[in-house]
Design a protein around this motif. Structure first.
Motif, mmCIF file in Angstrom:
data_model
loop_
_atom_site.group_PDB
_atom_site.id
_atom_site.type_symbol
_atom_site.label_atom_id
_atom_site.label_comp_id
_atom_site.label_asym_id
_atom_site.label_seq_id
_atom_site.Cartn_x
_atom_site.Cartn_y
_atom_site.Cartn_z
ATOM 1 N N UNK A 1 11.257 6.253 21.512
ATOM 2 C CA UNK A 1 11.324 4.719 20.859
ATOM 3 C C UNK A 1 10.432 4.808 19.629
ATOM 4 N N UNK A 2 9.174 5.415 19.365
ATOM 5 C CA UNK A 2 8.491 5.095 18.334
ATOM 6 C C UNK A 2 9.059 5.814 17.055
ATOM 7 N N UNK A 3 9.960 6.786 17.041
ATOM 8 C CA UNK A 3 10.737 7.247 16.278
ATOM 9 C C UNK A 3 12.043 6.560 15.837
ATOM 10 N N UNK A 4 12.481 5.941 16.792
ATOM 11 C CA UNK A 4 13.819 5.109 16.662
ATOM 12 C C UNK A 4 13.466 3.682 15.978
ATOM 13 N N UNK A 5 12.353 3.075 16.520
ATOM 14 C CA UNK A 5 11.987 1.774 15.936
ATOM 15 C C UNK A 5 10.833 1.718 14.911
ATOM 16 N N UNK A 6 9.651 2.264 15.033
ATOM 17 C CA UNK A 6 8.747 2.356 14.281
ATOM 18 C C UNK A 6 8.918 2.901 12.925
ATOM 19 N N UNK A 7 9.433 3.950 12.870
ATOM 20 C CA UNK A 7 9.648 4.655 11.545
ATOM 21 C C UNK A 7 10.679 3.563 10.611
ATOM 22 N N UNK A 8 11.736 3.147 11.388
ATOM 23 C CA UNK A 8 12.727 2.126 10.338
ATOM 24 C C UNK A 8 11.923 1.063 9.829
ATOM 25 N N UNK A 9 11.200 0.317 10.786
ATOM 26 C CA UNK A 9 10.516 -0.805 10.369
ATOM 27 C C UNK A 9 9.423 -0.548 9.307
ATOM 28 N N UNK A 10 8.735 0.656 9.526
ATOM 29 C CA UNK A 10 7.598 1.152 8.726
ATOM 30 C C UNK A 10 8.139 1.205 7.194
ATOM 31 N N UNK A 11 9.477 1.951 7.155
ATOM 32 C CA UNK A 11 9.877 2.427 6.061
ATOM 33 C C UNK A 11 10.221 1.319 5.062
ATOM 34 N N UNK A 12 10.975 0.343 5.827
ATOM 35 C CA UNK A 12 11.627 -0.867 5.321
ATOM 36 C C UNK A 12 10.365 -1.688 4.901
ATOM 37 N N UNK A 13 9.444 -1.977 5.479
ATOM 38 C CA UNK A 13 8.298 -2.600 5.302
ATOM 39 C C UNK A 13 7.504 -2.073 3.885
ATOM 40 N N UNK A 14 7.234 -0.749 4.061
ATOM 41 C CA UNK A 14 6.871 0.231 2.747
ATOM 42 C C UNK A 14 7.763 -0.086 1.283
ATOM 43 N N UNK A 15 8.967 -0.278 1.647
ATOM 44 C CA UNK A 15 10.120 -0.338 0.505
ATOM 45 C C UNK A 15 9.948 -1.903 -0.063
ATOM 46 N N UNK A 16 9.710 -2.794 0.811
ATOM 47 C CA UNK A 16 9.532 -4.135 0.402
ATOM 48 C C UNK A 16 8.142 -4.252 -0.203
ATOM 49 N N UNK A 17 7.311 -3.473 -0.376
ATOM 50 C CA UNK A 17 5.998 -3.711 -1.112
ATOM 51 C C UNK A 17 6.172 -3.100 -2.402
ATOM 52 N N UNK A 18 7.318 -2.433 -2.793
ATOM 53 C CA UNK A 18 7.478 -2.009 -3.963
ATOM 54 C C UNK A 18 8.534 -2.581 -4.986
ATOM 55 N N UNK A 19 8.367 -2.421 -6.177
ATOM 56 C CA UNK A 19 9.278 -3.495 -7.428
ATOM 57 C C UNK A 19 9.939 -2.096 -7.968
#
Length: 401
Positions: free
Chosen positions: A14-32
């Motif tokens: 569950x952590x791999x399936x949920x946490x990783x996509x959300x964390x990666x998406x959040x990290x991407x939204x912090x970039x420009x």
């Protein structure tokens, strides 16, 4: 060796399936920077944006008395809004699912598809809307959704077709901060309007004369609208000039001037107190003079468009019109930190006011060289910018709106 644990395995999955996509998406939204086409990120960002707005729209359907603007909710076509919501869900879901099948930007598109499923599970475009009380506290979630969607579609397209700076990306530096300003200012539209209405009625109500207002309202629509814009811009000009020339007021206005890149979103960077004070100062004379409801509605459309357009990364051949009305070229100079641009070009609608009052920019250069406050002392981040006016002595360095 540790004993095999099905519970631990399930938790890890569950952590791999949920946490990783959300964390990666959040990290991407912090970039420009620029999004490279062909990797599923451009369509993924579109899908994610539509999915988020769709989920917010579903919540607005569930709680209209608290999440929608009373002045707008009576003018909506609910059937049209349902069709728009359904279309957004289909487009977002189709894009995200297509990228997942092709294996492109899987985590980003997985989050987008999950949000589409969540919006659909909550009722999607079929959420029933019954009767509800009209006079409840509210935040302008509906106005935020419609304005962000409409502004993005219209102004990003205009910026790409007629750019001033051709290499400027949609996701330029500090776009996250300005999006927070955009969101909070829209969510607080209810509070702002309640404050404005309260102050106008209690401070200026005694100045209204119904006979004079009837005379104003009988003026033909077009000249009445032009007069309304002129009155508003005169109030805006002197209020705006005061923000620049009074050190205490400048600390609030400096938040708006701290944007170092100009585009359609940059105009949203504004201190909340300045937003309310400026609205009172501009709307008070319009309320006292009694312009008709139709003219006031048209004025709101004009000011809403110009407030965004004049900050946009746009350059067009304006010709003599640039001496009459405010254009992006004119307002960009107001935001510049070039020496000749400081405390110049205050008008919001009619450029001739600055020529009349001697505050128009005089420069041999075609465009400014840099933007932002002189000295670049404004902290980044929405919260820190809201707190800035109340911390420390007034900054001596200045730069325009």
């Amino acid at each position: 060796m540790q004993p095999f644990s099905k519970r631990k395995l399930a938790r890890d999955v569950i952590e791999h399936a949920v946490h990783q996509p959300v964390a990666e998406t959040a990290a991407m939204l912090q970039r420009d920077g620029e999004l490279k086409p062909g990797r599923g990120k451009v369509s993924g960002v579109v899908a994610l944006s539509l999915a988020v707005l769709s989920l917010l729209a579903v919540l607005a359907f569930h709680f209209p008395q608290y999440l929608t603007t009373p002045d707008l909710r009576h003018k909506y076509s609910v059937d049209l809004l349902r069709q728009l919501l359904l279309g957004a869900l289909l487009v977002a879901g189709g894009m995200a699912l297509g990228n997942l099948v092709l294996g492109r930007s899987r985590n980003l598109n997985l989050v987008a598809f999950a949000l589409v499923l969540a919006a659909t599970a909550l009722g999607g475009s079929r959420v029933p809307v019954g009767s509800f009380p009209d006079h409840t506290p509210y935040i302008g979630l509906d106005w935020f959704i419609l304005d962000l969607l409409g502004s993005t579609l219209v102004f990003v397209a205009i910026e790409k077709l007629f750019p001033l700076y051709k290499g400027q990306t949609v996701f330029r530096r500090e776009w996250q901060t300005d999006l927070k300003h955009f969101a909070v200012n829209h969510f607080l539209v209810g509070l702002a309007l309640l404050t404005v209405n309260f102050l106008l009625h209690h401070l200026f109500g005694w100045l209204t004369a119904s006979a004079f207002q009837q005379t104003v309202q009988h003026i033909a629509f077009v000249p009445q609208l032009l007069a309304c814009i002129l009155v508003a811009d005169l109030a805006q000009y002197w209020t705006h000039r005061a923000y620049h020339e009074v050190p205490f007021l400048w600390r609030f206005h400096a938040v708006h001037h701290s944007a170092k890149t100009m585009d359609w979103l940059a105009g949203s960077r504004q201190h909340m107190l300045e937003l309310i004070v400026t609205r009172v100062c501009v709307l008070a004379p319009l309320y006292i003079l009694g312009f008709s409801e139709g003219v006031m509605n048209a004025y709101i459309l004009v000011v809403g468009f110009q407030a965004v357009f004049n900050h946009a990364n746009v350059h067009l051949p304006w010709g003599p019109l640039k001496y009459l009305v405010v254009t992006p070229d004119f307002h960009h100079w107001h935001h510049a930190s070039d020496d000749e641009a400081i405390d110049r070009n205050y008008a919001a609608h009619y450029a001739f006011l600055d020529y009349l009052f001697g505050t128009a920019v005089k420069s041999t250069k075609t465009f400014p060289e840099k933007y932002g406050v002189v000295g670049d002392y404004m902290p980044d981040g929405f919260v820190r910018q809201q707190l800035f006016p109340f911390r420390g002595p007034a900054a001596s360095a200045k730069a325009p709106d």
